[in-house]
Scaffold this active site. Structure first.
Site, PDB file in Angstrom:
ATOM      1  N   SER A  39       1.171  -1.169  11.279  1.00 47.22           N
ATOM      2  CA  SER A  39       0.979  -0.057  10.357  1.00 47.22           C
ATOM      3  C   SER A  39       1.884  -0.221   9.125  1.00 47.22           C
ATOM      4  O   SER A  39       1.787  -1.226   8.431  1.00 47.22           O
ATOM      5  CB  SER A  39       1.215   1.269  11.072  1.00 47.22           C
ATOM      6  N   GLU A 123     -10.549  -2.292   9.541  1.00 45.06           N
ATOM      7  CA  GLU A 123      -9.525  -2.607   8.553  1.00 45.06           C
ATOM      8  C   GLU A 123      -9.703  -4.001   7.948  1.00 45.06           C
ATOM      9  O   GLU A 123      -8.824  -4.492   7.247  1.00 45.06           O
ATOM     10  CB  GLU A 123      -8.141  -2.503   9.188  1.00 45.06           C
ATOM     11  N   HIS A 151      -6.834   1.802  14.223  1.00 46.73           N
ATOM     12  CA  HIS A 151      -5.642   1.294  13.538  1.00 46.73           C
ATOM     13  C   HIS A 151      -4.583   0.794  14.537  1.00 46.73           C
ATOM     14  O   HIS A 151      -4.099  -0.321  14.432  1.00 46.73           O
ATOM     15  CB  HIS A 151      -5.076   2.391  12.646  1.00 46.73           C
TER      16      HIS A 151
END
Length: 195
Positions: A39, A123, A151
């Protein structure tokens, strides 16, 4: 609002201080250090390897949210976040110099650490600019894309594979060692070709 360079330089400078301490204590070797991030930690990792030579290998959970390609992929709320990071405005407009200053993809020629990117399929698009920039420059990079993930990867099999591959990546690039598991033969063929 925090100055944009502080958001990125402060963590990198903190890493440099910790590395110096560890080097002075003889705990790490200055030429065999790896950095991994998930992240926001992945953002710090991408920034650090594109703006310093502190680390000799890196692994991240996603690609470049600070690369110009991300601007058009995001909605207004994402563009506001980019603005808070010092990237307000279109990448080719008045903010171009800020994008050039902060983007890992736009600084790919400065990256010397082999990079492993393991991300969810959702992503993939924002990660392509950094990945393609490194490939075009013949820099060692590998991308693994996990389908039906989020994520923070939540499928146990995927998490296990990611952890194991991270260890293999760092052992390969920092120690020159390979796992002799026959199921990993193709992985090491790819990585040797990256050298």
């Amino acid at each position: 609002r925090v100055p944009s360079k502080m958001i990125w330089d402060s963590p990198m400078e903190s890493l440099a201080i910790v590395l110096k301490m560890l080097d002075d204590m003889g705990i790490v070797q200055p030429d065999k250090r790896g950095l991994s991030g998930l992240s926001f930690g992945a953002e710090i990792t991408a920034y650090t390897i594109s703006h310093s030579n502190l680390f000799q290998a890196a692994a991240t959970s996603h690609g470049g949210s600070r690369d110009p390609f991300a601007y058009d992929l995001g909605e207004v709320s994402w563009q506001k976040r980019l603005s808070n990071w010092g990237l307000g405005g279109r990448p080719e407009g008045e903010a171009a110099s800020k994008w050039r200053e902060l983007s890992a993809a736009l600084n790919a020629e400065r990256i010397n650490a082999p990079l492993l990117v393991q991300l969810s399929d959702s992503e993939l698009l924002p990660a392509l600019m950094l990945y393609n920039s490194l490939k075009e420059l013949n820099k060692p990079v590998e991308m693994i894309v996990y389908a039906d993930e989020v994520h923070v990867k939540n499928q146990p099999k995927h998490r296990y594979e990611i952890y194991e591959r991270n260890l293999d990546w760092f052992t390969f690039w920092l120690q020159g060692k390979e796992n002799n598991d026959p199921d990993k033969r193709r992985q090491y063929e790819r990585w040797r070709a990256l050298k």
